[in-house]
Design an enzyme around this catalytic site. Sequence first.
Site, short mmCIF file in Angstrom:
data_model
loop_
_atom_site.label_atom_id
_atom_site.label_comp_id
_atom_site.label_asym_id
_atom_site.label_seq_id
_atom_site.Cartn_x
_atom_site.Cartn_y
_atom_site.Cartn_z
CG ASN A 131 -0.40 -0.23 2.52
OD1 ASN A 131 0.62 -0.90 2.65
ND2 ASN A 131 -1.03 0.31 3.54
CB ILE A 132 1.65 3.69 -2.33
CG1 ILE A 132 2.54 2.50 -2.73
CG2 ILE A 132 2.43 5.02 -2.44
CD1 ILE A 132 2.89 2.47 -4.22
CD GLU A 133 -1.50 4.68 4.62
OE1 GLU A 133 -1.02 5.52 5.40
OE2 GLU A 133 -2.24 3.74 4.98
CB CYS A 146 -5.15 -1.46 -1.87
SG CYS A 146 -6.53 -0.74 -0.99
CD GLU A 158 -5.25 -5.96 -1.52
OE1 GLU A 158 -4.68 -4.85 -1.36
OE2 GLU A 158 -6.08 -6.41 -0.72
CB CYS A 211 -8.52 -4.59 -4.21
SG CYS A 211 -7.37 -3.27 -3.73
N1 THU Z 1 -5.26 -1.56 2.37
C1 THU Z 1 -4.67 -2.36 1.44
O1 THU Z 1 -3.55 -2.10 0.98
N2 THU Z 1 -5.35 -3.47 1.03
C2 THU Z 1 -6.56 -3.87 1.53
O2 THU Z 1 -7.08 -4.87 1.09
C3 THU Z 1 -7.22 -3.07 2.57
C4 THU Z 1 -6.58 -1.79 2.92
C5 THU Z 1 -4.52 -0.39 2.87
C6 THU Z 1 -5.04 0.95 2.45
C7 THU Z 1 -4.52 1.83 3.56
O3 THU Z 1 -3.19 2.23 3.24
C8 THU Z 1 -4.43 0.93 4.77
O4 THU Z 1 -4.53 -0.40 4.27
C9 THU Z 1 -5.55 1.16 5.78
O5 THU Z 1 -6.78 1.17 5.19
#
Ligand code: THU
Length: 126
Positions: free
Chosen positions: A42-44, A53, A55, A93
């Site tokens: 995940n890249i915020e 996300c 995925e 996703c």
């Molecule tokens: N996130 C994912 O990368 N994949 C998921 O299936 C659920 C949520 C990430 C998004 C965000 O950076 C963090 O988890 C919290 O929601």
Amino acid sequence: MNNADFFDLAVRASEKSYAPYSNFKVGAVLLTEDGQIFTGYNIENASYSLTVCAERTAIFKAVSSGFRNFKAIAIAGSADGDFSKPCPPCGACLQVMAEFCNDDFMIVLADGVYQLSDFLPKRFKL
Ligand code: THU
């Protein structure tokens, strides 16, 4: 590779996660039909809704590298380093998976092995 090793690759991918806002680190490992592996995490973003996300990072890496046929994905997520709780894919996703993957696309989580149709029994398609 067995499912436990596949899941461990997702845990390792999560170490690269950029999640300074939620501190929830997610890693995903995507296996193509011809045996290639793409990792993602995940890249915020400070503008929260722009977060991507793990995925979708993995799937878009693969698609942008010319791969569109996928067999399986492993997903590991944790806020505290304990990856024993499952981190199921979010709805966005799932919709991206639905674009490229069949109903029997395998989804490996901490608590077992699922398929895409378990999470998204009726998909939107044009
Ligand atoms: N996130 C994912 O990368 N994949 C998921 O299936 C659920 C949520 C990430 C998004 C965000 O950076 C963090 O988890 C919290 O929601």
